[in-house]
Scaffold this active site. Structure first.
Site, mmCIF file in Angstrom:
data_model
loop_
_atom_site.group_PDB
_atom_site.id
_atom_site.type_symbol
_atom_site.label_atom_id
_atom_site.label_comp_id
_atom_site.label_asym_id
_atom_site.label_seq_id
_atom_site.Cartn_x
_atom_site.Cartn_y
_atom_site.Cartn_z
ATOM 1 N N ARG A 209 46.425 41.170 40.781
ATOM 2 C CA ARG A 209 45.767 41.342 40.518
ATOM 3 C C ARG A 209 45.023 40.061 38.913
ATOM 4 O O ARG A 209 45.718 38.871 38.264
ATOM 5 C CB ARG A 209 45.212 42.504 39.051
ATOM 6 C CG ARG A 209 45.671 43.740 39.384
ATOM 7 C CD ARG A 209 44.198 43.890 40.056
ATOM 8 N NE ARG A 209 44.359 45.365 40.293
ATOM 9 C CZ ARG A 209 44.723 45.736 41.143
ATOM 10 N NH1 ARG A 209 45.156 45.051 42.566
ATOM 11 N NH2 ARG A 209 45.182 47.701 41.684
ATOM 12 N N HIS B 93 41.919 40.294 48.734
ATOM 13 C CA HIS B 93 42.165 41.714 48.710
ATOM 14 C C HIS B 93 42.888 42.600 49.643
ATOM 15 O O HIS B 93 42.112 43.455 49.763
ATOM 16 C CB HIS B 93 41.324 42.479 47.318
ATOM 17 C CG HIS B 93 41.781 43.423 46.501
ATOM 18 N ND1 HIS B 93 41.549 43.497 45.685
ATOM 19 C CD2 HIS B 93 43.221 43.932 46.632
ATOM 20 C CE1 HIS B 93 42.868 44.687 44.640
ATOM 21 N NE2 HIS B 93 43.607 44.631 45.407
HETATM 22 P P1 NAP Z 1 55.097 49.467 38.975
HETATM 23 O O1 NAP Z 1 55.270 50.563 39.623
HETATM 24 O O2 NAP Z 1 53.869 50.070 38.131
HETATM 25 O O3 NAP Z 1 55.972 48.513 38.990
HETATM 26 C C1 NAP Z 1 54.954 46.984 37.763
HETATM 27 C C2 NAP Z 1 56.728 46.554 37.384
HETATM 28 O O4 NAP Z 1 55.816 44.951 36.372
HETATM 29 C C3 NAP Z 1 57.158 46.889 36.550
HETATM 30 O O5 NAP Z 1 58.541 46.019 37.036
HETATM 31 C C4 NAP Z 1 57.038 46.680 35.509
HETATM 32 O O6 NAP Z 1 58.609 46.029 34.784
HETATM 33 C C5 NAP Z 1 56.261 45.399 35.731
HETATM 34 N N1 NAP Z 1 55.746 44.560 34.220
HETATM 35 C C6 NAP Z 1 55.034 45.904 33.741
HETATM 36 N N2 NAP Z 1 54.608 45.536 32.395
HETATM 37 C C7 NAP Z 1 55.598 44.213 32.478
HETATM 38 C C8 NAP Z 1 55.448 43.320 30.860
HETATM 39 N N3 NAP Z 1 54.583 43.258 29.936
HETATM 40 N N4 NAP Z 1 55.938 42.878 31.404
HETATM 41 C C9 NAP Z 1 57.203 42.136 32.262
HETATM 42 N N5 NAP Z 1 57.225 43.003 33.274
HETATM 43 C C10 NAP Z 1 56.657 43.552 33.278
HETATM 44 O O7 NAP Z 1 53.566 48.613 40.273
HETATM 45 P P2 NAP Z 1 53.737 47.987 41.723
HETATM 46 O O8 NAP Z 1 53.522 49.449 42.639
HETATM 47 O O9 NAP Z 1 55.007 47.370 42.003
HETATM 48 O O10 NAP Z 1 52.370 47.766 41.419
HETATM 49 C C11 NAP Z 1 52.231 46.336 41.073
HETATM 50 C C12 NAP Z 1 50.930 45.271 41.367
HETATM 51 O O11 NAP Z 1 50.101 45.539 42.701
HETATM 52 C C13 NAP Z 1 50.061 46.751 41.101
HETATM 53 O O12 NAP Z 1 50.013 47.226 39.515
HETATM 54 C C14 NAP Z 1 48.279 46.485 41.431
HETATM 55 O O13 NAP Z 1 47.494 45.600 40.278
HETATM 56 C C15 NAP Z 1 48.991 45.198 42.772
HETATM 57 N N6 NAP Z 1 48.366 45.492 44.559
HETATM 58 C C16 NAP Z 1 47.844 44.655 44.741
HETATM 59 C C17 NAP Z 1 47.503 45.212 46.145
HETATM 60 C C18 NAP Z 1 47.482 44.683 46.687
HETATM 61 O O14 NAP Z 1 46.041 44.735 47.711
HETATM 62 N N7 NAP Z 1 46.660 43.001 46.920
HETATM 63 C C19 NAP Z 1 48.245 46.526 46.603
HETATM 64 C C20 NAP Z 1 48.353 47.438 45.535
HETATM 65 C C21 NAP Z 1 48.683 46.738 44.100
HETATM 66 P P3 NAP Z 1 59.394 47.586 34.245
HETATM 67 O O15 NAP Z 1 60.199 47.676 35.548
HETATM 68 O O16 NAP Z 1 60.341 47.270 33.144
HETATM 69 O O17 NAP Z 1 58.259 48.914 34.173
#
Ligand code: NAP
Length: 313
Positions: free
Chosen positions: A228, A276
Site C-alpha cells: 500500500r 496497481h
Molecule cells: P495478511 O495475510 O493480513 O498479512 C499481513 C502481514 O503483515 C502479516 O504477516 C502481519 O503480521 C504483517 N503485519 C501487519 N502489521 C504489522 C506490523 N505493525 N508490523 C509488522 N508486521 C505487520 O495480508 P495479505 O493477504 O498478505 O496482503 C497484504 C497486503 O497486500 C494487503 O493488505 C494489501 O494492502 C496488499 N495487496 C496489494 C495488491 C496489489 O495488487 N498491489 C493486491 C492484494 C493485496 P502477522 O503475521 O504477525 O499478523
C-alpha cells in the site's frame, strides 16, 4: 430454513464479472436456492459481498446481516466503519496469491539480473565478466508474512535467494529467516539488497519506510512496493533515490490513486510506476472463497479469513 439473501455491493462492472461464478459456486455448495442480487431491502439481507468503493457505507439498516465478505484483500477502508457490527472477512484467493508471487518474483529477478542495464545500455561496448551474482548471494527482505508475503518469500527461497521475512508476530517458514518487532525490522533492512513490501495499511505500518529506516539499507538497495502507498514516506524515498542510497523503486500502489500526472515518481529515472496491477482477485476462485464463508455461516461453522478490527487487518 429460508435460503439466504446475498447482496452484491460493488461497481456494476464487477457484477458482470462475478455474477456467473458466484451463481455457479452457490449451486456447487448446495446453495442454489439463495437469492443473489444487486438490490435488496437492507433488512432482508443475510450477507453482503462487498467492495469498499461500492458506495455502501452505512450498514445500520442491515438488521439481519450475518457477515460482510470483502472482495478485496486490503480492508483499510472498512475496518474503521462503526456501523459494521458483524464479522468482516477479507479476500484470500489462491488466484490473487499466485498473481502476486509472479509479479514479485519477476520484479526481484529484474533487479537481481540487472535486466535494465541490458535493455537500456546497448552502446556497442562489450563488457565481459559482469555476470550477475547467484541468488544465493543476494539478500531479499519481505516485509509482511501473511497470505501474500509468505507465498512470495517461499518462492524466492525456492529460487535460492537469501530471504529475510518480517512480521508482527514470530513466524517459522522453511528457508526464510523470520524476524519480528521493531528490532527485527532494523536487522532485516540493514542486510536487504531488495525489499518487498507486503504489509497491510494500518496505523502501525504507515511510513514503515521513512528517512530513518531507509538509511539502514545497504547503498543502492531496491524497493518493491505492491503493498500500500502509505507504507512509504514518499518525500524520504525521493530524497534517498536522489542521493543514490536507494538504487531503484518499483511502486504499484500510492497514497493517491490514480497517481497524479505531476507526481515526481512518474518522471524519476529510478522509479518504475505500475498502476496497481500487481495482482487481483480472480472471479472463479474468489467466488468459491466467498461462497464457502456463506456455507459456513448457514451451517453455523466459524467464518474463514476474519479481520481483526483492532489490529486493522
Ligand atoms: P495478511 O495475510 O493480513 O498479512 C499481513 C502481514 O503483515 C502479516 O504477516 C502481519 O503480521 C504483517 N503485519 C501487519 N502489521 C504489522 C506490523 N505493525 N508490523 C509488522 N508486521 C505487520 O495480508 P495479505 O493477504 O498478505 O496482503 C497484504 C497486503 O497486500 C494487503 O493488505 C494489501 O494492502 C496488499 N495487496 C496489494 C495488491 C496489489 O495488487 N498491489 C493486491 C492484494 C493485496 P502477522 O503475521 O504477525 O499478523
Amino acid at each position: 430454513m429460508p435460503e439466504p439473501v446475498i447482496l452484491f455491493a460493488a461497481k456494476t462492472e464487477r457484477w458482470e464479472v462475478y455474477e456467473a461464478p458466484l451463481r455457479a459456486a452457490l449451486a456447487e455448495a448446495g446453495l442454489g436456492g439463495a437469492t443473489l442480487t444487486t438490490e435488496a431491502a437492507p433488512e432482508e439481507v443475510d450477507y453482503v459481498v462487498y467492495a469498499p468503493n461500492s458506495g455502501l457505507s452505512d450498514f445500520t439498516p442491515f438488521t439481519r446481516l450475518k457477515a460482510v465478505l470483502n472482495l478485496w484483500a486490503g480492508v483499510e477502508d472498512v475496518t474503521g466503519n462503526k456501523t459494521l457490527k458483524v464479522p468482516l472477512a477479507r479476500m484470500v484467493d489462491g488466484g490473487l496469491t499466485e498473481g502476486m508471487v509472479e509479479w514479485v518474483t519477476g520484479h526481484v529477478l529484474r533487479h537481481h539480473l540487472r535486466i535494465d542495464m541490458y535493455l537500456h545500455g546497448q552502446d556497442g561496448v562489450w563488457r565481459a565478466g559482469t555476470a550477475p551474482p547467484l541468488a544465493r548471494d543476494r539478500t531479499v527482505a519481505v516485509l509482511g508474512l501473511g497470505e501474500l508475503g509468505s507465498a512470495c518469500a517461499r518462492m524466492l527461497a525456492a529460487l535460492n535467494f537469501r530471504v529475510l521475512g518480517w512480521s508482527r508476530s514470530p513466524k517459522e517458514i522453511a528457508g526464510v529467516e523470520c524476524l519480528h518487532g521493531a528490532a527485527g525490522l532494523d536487522a532485516a533492512l540493514g542486510r536487504a539488497e531488495i525489499v518487498v513490501l507486503l504489509l497491510p495499511k494500518t496505523p502501525a505500518t504507515e511510513n514503515t519506510l521513512n528517512a530513518r529506516t531507509l538509511a539502514l539499507l545497504p547503498r543502492g538497495a531496491v524497493i518493491i512496493n505492491p503493498g500500500r502507498g502509505p507504507l512509504i514516506d514518499d518525500e524520504a524515498l525521493l530524497a534517498a533515490l536522489d542521493a543514490g542510497r536507494v538504487g531503484h523503486a518499483t511502486l504499484d500502489v500510492f497514497r493517491t490513486e490514480p497517481l497524479p500526472p505531476e507526481h515526481p515518481y512518474w518522471a524519476h529515472p529510478n522509479v518504475t510506476v505500475t498502476p496497481h496491477i500487481a495482482s487481483e482477485t480472480r472471479a472463479a476462485s474468489a467466488a468459491r472463497v466467498i461462497v464457502e464463508n456463506i456455507r459456513r455461516g448457514e451451517a453455523g461453522e466459524p467464518f474463514l479469513h476474519l479481520v481483526d478490527r483492532v489490529a486493522g487487518y
